[in-house]
Scaffold this active site. Structure first.
Site, PDB file in Angstrom:
ATOM      1  N   PRO A 158      23.517 -76.125 -40.145  1.00  0.00           N
ATOM      2  CA  PRO A 158      22.160 -76.604 -39.902  1.00  0.00           C
ATOM      3  C   PRO A 158      21.143 -75.908 -40.794  1.00  0.00           C
ATOM      4  O   PRO A 158      21.478 -75.018 -41.576  1.00  0.00           O
ATOM      5  CB  PRO A 158      21.944 -76.231 -38.433  1.00  0.00           C
ATOM      6  CG  PRO A 158      22.703 -74.950 -38.285  1.00  0.00           C
ATOM      7  CD  PRO A 158      23.919 -75.092 -39.176  1.00  0.00           C
ATOM      8  N   TRP A 159      19.877 -76.304 -40.610  1.00  0.00           N
ATOM      9  CA  TRP A 159      18.809 -75.802 -41.474  1.00  0.00           C
ATOM     10  C   TRP A 159      18.153 -74.543 -40.950  1.00  0.00           C
ATOM     11  O   TRP A 159      17.402 -73.896 -41.675  1.00  0.00           O
ATOM     12  CB  TRP A 159      17.729 -76.872 -41.673  1.00  0.00           C
ATOM     13  CG  TRP A 159      17.251 -77.537 -40.411  1.00  0.00           C
ATOM     14  CD1 TRP A 159      17.626 -78.759 -39.932  1.00  0.00           C
ATOM     15  CD2 TRP A 159      16.305 -77.026 -39.458  1.00  0.00           C
ATOM     16  NE1 TRP A 159      16.996 -79.042 -38.751  1.00  0.00           N
ATOM     17  CE2 TRP A 159      16.167 -77.998 -38.435  1.00  0.00           C
ATOM     18  CE3 TRP A 159      15.563 -75.845 -39.367  1.00  0.00           C
ATOM     19  CZ2 TRP A 159      15.317 -77.821 -37.343  1.00  0.00           C
ATOM     20  CZ3 TRP A 159      14.720 -75.654 -38.277  1.00  0.00           C
ATOM     21  CH2 TRP A 159      14.612 -76.647 -37.284  1.00  0.00           C
ATOM     22  N   LYS A 183      29.064 -78.643 -46.200  1.00  0.00           N
ATOM     23  CA  LYS A 183      27.816 -79.374 -46.420  1.00  0.00           C
ATOM     24  C   LYS A 183      26.683 -78.649 -45.698  1.00  0.00           C
ATOM     25  O   LYS A 183      26.643 -78.627 -44.468  1.00  0.00           O
ATOM     26  CB  LYS A 183      27.891 -80.805 -45.899  1.00  0.00           C
ATOM     27  CG  LYS A 183      26.657 -81.643 -46.309  1.00  0.00           C
ATOM     28  CD  LYS A 183      26.450 -82.865 -45.444  1.00  0.00           C
ATOM     29  CE  LYS A 183      25.651 -82.557 -44.193  1.00  0.00           C
ATOM     30  NZ  LYS A 183      24.220 -82.179 -44.479  1.00  0.00           N
ATOM     31  N   PRO A 184      25.763 -78.042 -46.444  1.00  0.00           N
ATOM     32  CA  PRO A 184      24.587 -77.450 -45.791  1.00  0.00           C
ATOM     33  C   PRO A 184      23.579 -78.541 -45.435  1.00  0.00           C
ATOM     34  O   PRO A 184      23.693 -79.687 -45.887  1.00  0.00           O
ATOM     35  CB  PRO A 184      24.035 -76.511 -46.861  1.00  0.00           C
ATOM     36  CG  PRO A 184      24.418 -77.181 -48.151  1.00  0.00           C
ATOM     37  CD  PRO A 184      25.730 -77.863 -47.905  1.00  0.00           C
ATOM     38  N   GLU A 186      20.487 -80.830 -45.736  1.00  0.00           N
ATOM     39  CA  GLU A 186      19.795 -81.347 -46.912  1.00  0.00           C
ATOM     40  C   GLU A 186      18.392 -80.780 -47.060  1.00  0.00           C
ATOM     41  O   GLU A 186      17.769 -80.915 -48.117  1.00  0.00           O
ATOM     42  CB  GLU A 186      19.724 -82.880 -46.865  1.00  0.00           C
ATOM     43  CG  GLU A 186      18.902 -83.473 -45.740  1.00  0.00           C
ATOM     44  CD  GLU A 186      19.683 -83.658 -44.442  1.00  0.00           C
ATOM     45  OE1 GLU A 186      19.252 -84.478 -43.615  1.00  0.00           O
ATOM     46  OE2 GLU A 186      20.725 -82.979 -44.260  1.00  0.00           O
ATOM     47  N   SER A 237      22.905 -80.361 -33.671  1.00  0.00           N
ATOM     48  CA  SER A 237      22.450 -80.978 -32.426  1.00  0.00           C
ATOM     49  C   SER A 237      23.613 -81.598 -31.657  1.00  0.00           C
ATOM     50  O   SER A 237      24.652 -81.948 -32.225  1.00  0.00           O
ATOM     51  CB  SER A 237      21.409 -82.056 -32.726  1.00  0.00           C
ATOM     52  OG  SER A 237      22.016 -83.179 -33.348  1.00  0.00           O
ATOM     53  N   THR A 238      23.414 -81.764 -30.365  1.00  0.00           N
ATOM     54  CA  THR A 238      24.423 -82.407 -29.532  1.00  0.00           C
ATOM     55  C   THR A 238      24.634 -83.850 -29.962  1.00  0.00           C
ATOM     56  O   THR A 238      25.766 -84.353 -29.964  1.00  0.00           O
ATOM     57  CB  THR A 238      24.002 -82.328 -28.052  1.00  0.00           C
ATOM     58  OG1 THR A 238      23.968 -80.950 -27.661  1.00  0.00           O
ATOM     59  CG2 THR A 238      24.974 -83.070 -27.154  1.00  0.00           C
ATOM     60  N   GLU A 259      29.356 -76.195 -32.239  1.00  0.00           N
ATOM     61  CA  GLU A 259      28.344 -75.357 -31.584  1.00  0.00           C
ATOM     62  C   GLU A 259      27.060 -76.170 -31.579  1.00  0.00           C
ATOM     63  O   GLU A 259      26.463 -76.433 -32.620  1.00  0.00           O
ATOM     64  CB  GLU A 259      28.165 -74.037 -32.333  1.00  0.00           C
ATOM     65  CG  GLU A 259      27.587 -72.937 -31.454  1.00  0.00           C
ATOM     66  CD  GLU A 259      26.156 -72.562 -31.808  1.00  0.00           C
ATOM     67  OE1 GLU A 259      25.574 -71.719 -31.095  1.00  0.00           O
ATOM     68  OE2 GLU A 259      25.615 -73.116 -32.771  1.00  0.00           O
ATOM     69  N   GLN A 340       9.515 -82.712 -37.452  1.00  0.00           N
ATOM     70  CA  GLN A 340       9.862 -81.870 -36.316  1.00  0.00           C
ATOM     71  C   GLN A 340       8.614 -81.355 -35.616  1.00  0.00           C
ATOM     72  O   GLN A 340       8.570 -81.283 -34.384  1.00  0.00           O
ATOM     73  CB  GLN A 340      10.748 -80.699 -36.772  1.00  0.00           C
ATOM     74  CG  GLN A 340      11.105 -79.689 -35.698  1.00  0.00           C
ATOM     75  CD  GLN A 340      11.931 -80.273 -34.560  1.00  0.00           C
ATOM     76  OE1 GLN A 340      12.434 -81.388 -34.641  1.00  0.00           O
ATOM     77  NE2 GLN A 340      12.058 -79.514 -33.481  1.00  0.00           N
ATOM     78  N   GLU A 390      15.872 -80.502 -25.289  1.00  0.00           N
ATOM     79  CA  GLU A 390      15.790 -79.402 -26.243  1.00  0.00           C
ATOM     80  C   GLU A 390      14.627 -79.681 -27.198  1.00  0.00           C
ATOM     81  O   GLU A 390      14.677 -80.630 -27.984  1.00  0.00           O
ATOM     82  CB  GLU A 390      17.096 -79.260 -27.026  1.00  0.00           C
ATOM     83  CG  GLU A 390      17.089 -78.066 -27.967  1.00  0.00           C
ATOM     84  CD  GLU A 390      18.389 -77.911 -28.736  1.00  0.00           C
ATOM     85  OE1 GLU A 390      18.783 -76.762 -29.001  1.00  0.00           O
ATOM     86  OE2 GLU A 390      19.002 -78.939 -29.068  1.00  0.00           O
TER      87      GLU A 390
END
Length: 487
Positions: A158-159, A183-184, A186, A237-238, A259, A340, A390
């Protein structure tokens, strides 16, 4: 070391990193600095062919180097050399981490980069200390459980903590003898690219680590579905985790570690040290501006101390100083993107419209970049989205209880079960709570991870499958084979 830097003078990696070298591609995804909105550049989007090229590079590296079959101590030395170079290049890595992400430079050097090096050393030491076993069988037979690497592991990070999350994936997978295609996010790819570059400089085989750039629906989906990927490790994320499970079920069953999200409660009893609790709860919701899967976003306090405790936290929030991630004085992070930030604010305003009281914050900060004021909401109903969803931002909700049973009922979330905090001086109560709380991790009289990498992390319910960190993460990157021999 001078921590502050000029982002305009920073040289950022360009292209995918495959087979030990950068592979340019057409610009597809624009990247902005959340600290002030400036355009940092653009990255290519890996399609299925590019992902296939990365997987083949990983396979070739395993075959050429014999990485999975090396004497384990050789893998240990190679990974330790990589950790040494990471520490030597800490300033450069931290600047690259800070510019595109929400991680302040003052936290990235002693925190993110230092912890990354520690994690790689920690997992490296498992390589020559964990193996198979002999098991009891009938007379005239020998039974063994052999342990082997999977081959090529696919990882998606994730970021919110780009370097730390890369360490979670790369450390155990490489120590266990695998190659990795990662893959990180973007939005924050640059530091992961430089990390892979450092691995080659440190002497790891070219192609052992490959980085493909792109978004989840395209690049991430192609990586997960690739038949050459033997195991998948994901943090995010879920909703994205569920999509990965569906993809794997549709394209070919393979093991996965997920996770995922959380909505973690912090239970404070009247006998607790309220100053300690206030400090821990403040860090638990404002660290990285609340953009943490384990953020302690639900304060559940005994009614007799709830008002006093909330006031202590609000007073501490008032002293938080935001700023660009590239300034050494900055102690409060920006929100990763305008999208976000808008989502955070919409949930806060919906709670306000539903009758919630805003004890502090409740608005974006009037300054360049995507910053949101640390916020405390009280007077919420149990079904409020601010309680159930969340938020992934610096928003703390407050609920009250009178009995232990009430506290546990409020803490129990129908979906999430990642982490929880308990504050009490009563040891018996603390032990009762740790047994009763439905979460993968419970912290008592503290909130947040330490540098004890031996403790695994992972959630219950929709907060995930499997574990990162700890011995469990290493073992999750090895597969077992049962062997029975007639003598």
């Amino acid at each position: 070391m001078s921590l502050s830097f000029d982002p305009a003078r920073l040289s950022l990696p360009e292209g995918h990193f495959i087979g030990g070298r950068y592979l340019p591609g057409p610009d597809a995804i624009e990247i902005r600095a959340p600290s002030d909105g400036r355009i940092l550049g653009a990255i290519p989007q890996a399609d299925a062919d590019t992902v296939d090229r990365a997987v083949e590079a990983a396979r070739s590296a395993l075959g050429r180097s014999g990485w999975g079959d090396l004497p384990p101590r050789d893998r240990v030395r190679a990974l330790q050399a990589w950790a040494d170079l990471i520490e030597a290049e800490a300033a450069d890595l931290a600047r690259i981490e800070a510019v595109a992400s929400s991680r302040p430079i003052a936290e990235a050097v002693p925190g993110d980069v230092a912890i990354l090096a520690e994690q790689i050393r920690f997992f490296a030491e498992f390589a020559d200390k964990e193996g198979g076993s002999l098991v009891p069988t009938g007379a005239g037979r020998m039974g063994m459980i052999a342990s082997e690497p999977y081959g090529v592991v696919g990882a998606i990070t994730p970021w919110n903590f780009p370097l730390s999350m890369a360490g979670w994936k790369l450390g155990p997978a490489l120590a266990a003898g695998n190659a990795v295609v990662l893959k990180p996010s973007e939005m924050t790819p640059f530091s992961t690219l430089r990390l892979a570059e450092l691995s080659v400089r440190a002497g790891l085989p070219e192609g052992l680590i490959n980085i493909v750039l792109g978004d989840g629906p395209n690049t991430g989906a192609a990586l997960v579905a690739h038949p050459g990927i033997a195991k998948v490790s994901f943090t995010g994320s879920t909703r994205a985790g569920a999509a990965i499970m569906e993809n794997i079920a549709r394209t070919g069953i393979k093991p996965m570690t997920l996770e995922l999200g959380g909505k973690s409660p912090q239970l404070v009893f009247a006998d607790a040290d309220l100053d300690l609790a206030a400090d821990c709860i403040l860090r638990g919701i404002t660290a990285n501006a609340g953009q943490v899967c384990v953020a302690g976003s639900r304060l559940i306090a005994e009614a007799s101390v709830a008002e006093e405790l909330a006031a202590k936290i609000a007073a501490k929030m008032a002293g938080i100083v935001p700023g660009p991630t590239w300034e050494a004085a900055t102690g409060y992070s920006p929100i990763i993107s305008e999208a976000q930030l808008s989502r955070i604010d919409s949930l806060v305003q919906a709670a306000r419209a539903g009758g919630a009281e805003v004890l502090c914050g409740g608005n974006r900060l009037d300054r360049p970049g995507s910053f949101y004021a640390p916020t405390i909401l009280t007077g919420l109903g149990a079904d409020s989205p601010a309680i159930t969803e969340e938020i992934f931002g610096p928003v703390l909700t407050v609920e009250t209880f009178k009995t232990e049973d009430e506290a546990l009922a409020l803490a129990r979330h129908p979906t999430y079960g990642l982490c929880s905090g308990v504050f009490t001086r009563d040891l018996s109560r603390a032990l009762r709570m740790t047994r009763a709380i439905e979460a993968g991790t419970v912290w008592v009289n503290r909130y947040g991870r330490s540098r004890d990498h031996i403790l695994p992390t992972g959630g219950w319910k929709s907060s995930g499958l499997g574990k990162d960190l700890g011995r469990e993460a290493y073992l999750a990157n090895r597969r077992q084979k049962s062997v029975l021999i007639d003598l």
